[in-house]
Design a protein around this motif. Sequence first.
Motif, PDB file in Angstrom:
ATOM      1  N   GLU A 337      44.063  36.534  38.728  1.00  0.00           N
ATOM      2  CA  GLU A 337      44.585  35.985  37.480  1.00  0.00           C
ATOM      3  C   GLU A 337      43.452  35.569  36.539  1.00  0.00           C
ATOM      4  OE1 GLU A 337      47.068  32.879  38.889  1.00  0.00           O
ATOM      5  OE2 GLU A 337      48.748  34.202  39.387  1.00  0.00           O
ATOM      6  N   LYS A 340      41.893  38.750  35.105  1.00  0.00           N
ATOM      7  CA  LYS A 340      42.781  39.299  34.069  1.00  0.00           C
ATOM      8  C   LYS A 340      42.609  38.533  32.749  1.00  0.00           C
ATOM      9  CE  LYS A 340      46.665  41.159  36.760  1.00  0.00           C
ATOM     10  NZ  LYS A 340      48.107  40.984  37.066  1.00  0.00           N
ATOM     11  N   LYS A 341      42.532  37.222  32.863  1.00  0.00           N
ATOM     12  CA  LYS A 341      42.374  36.365  31.682  1.00  0.00           C
ATOM     13  C   LYS A 341      41.068  36.684  30.956  1.00  0.00           C
ATOM     14  CE  LYS A 341      42.420  31.488  30.337  1.00  0.00           C
ATOM     15  NZ  LYS A 341      42.485  30.076  30.826  1.00  0.00           N
TER      16      LYS A 341
END
Length: 374
Positions: A337, A340-341
């Motif tokens: 995550e 991805k950010k």
Amino acid sequence: MLSVMFMKSETKELKTFQKLSIEDACEITFTLETHYQRINKKANADFFILDEEDNEVYSGTLSLGSGCALHVVDHIKKKLISLKMDDIQEARKRSFLEQLEKEVPDHLKTTDGSSSLEGATEDYVQMNQTSVLSTRNRRMIYGGGILSLIILSATCFSTVATSQDRAETIQDLQKQVKLEQKITGTYEKALLGDSEGALKRLSSINEQSLTSEQKNVYMSLLIDQKKYEKAVKLQGNHPEAVESMISKKGDVNALKEFQQTFPSPNGAFDLAYHEQRWDDMMSQSGVEMTDKRYEMKAYGYLKLDKVKEAKEAAAHIQNQDLNQKIETYEKTKKEVEETKKQVEEENKKDKKDENKIKSLTEQQKKQEEVLKNI
């Protein structure tokens, strides 16, 4: 810990019906093997390997003085190590050999299943024989199961029974000994891949005379031969025990066939797990939850990306590996995550760093691969 019991021996140095540690058994058989080669003598000895509960897990015949093996564990290694088996049998074999190897004295360990006895001296043999025998006498105890009952029964009747009673009792005990000798070699046949021979021998024995370990070996062989109804009958018409063993073997086709003949919620749950039908597995009701099934359920929740539910299932059991797997999954998911950010933020910039985006994308793929393989 494993132990050794010699059932029949052509040499008086190996006492029968007495339980030895693997360490002591290796020492004494090494000493005898070396000495017998020196004097050009040979002798056979039938033996059992016993587990902590005195169940027989392996049996074979050691040929002393033949030069075929350094000691009793080396004999087993040479019998098993070169044999080709299926994945499940290989795993069992490796586990069994590793357990044995841990208990072999360091100076008698072998690395490739072969050893040379050349260079051993008579002084060493005599010294070892004296020390080993004294150690063995201090540590040996009578073995469990039917063999100890035979010894104890014989002792009791020799002091309190009449001559006629003793004669009848001895005949009964001799029958029991013959039964054990009939079973000798069965496990070796099974481990060596001679399933037909082992199955034929076990099927000729009265089921009431089989120990729980022997029944498990028999049931495993029946399952391998797809004789499910006979396996269920052997378990007192309780298909749950047979289904559980098939599931442990990981044979999806066999589990599917068994579920068709003996359908049950347990079988449906286990089959869904092996076929990776996670939603079907979770929706199955009426399942008898065991430690193994809680582990399967936790793993299924991870595959469904439900970490909270996985933790709840894992809380029912004490499984450090499972907890570590969940922890790794949770940590890796956060890393994915975060990556991805970073990719999204880099893409929003007016001046994009294509090399950085490429690097982050590759990193994300690797992290997702880790998640997939947990």
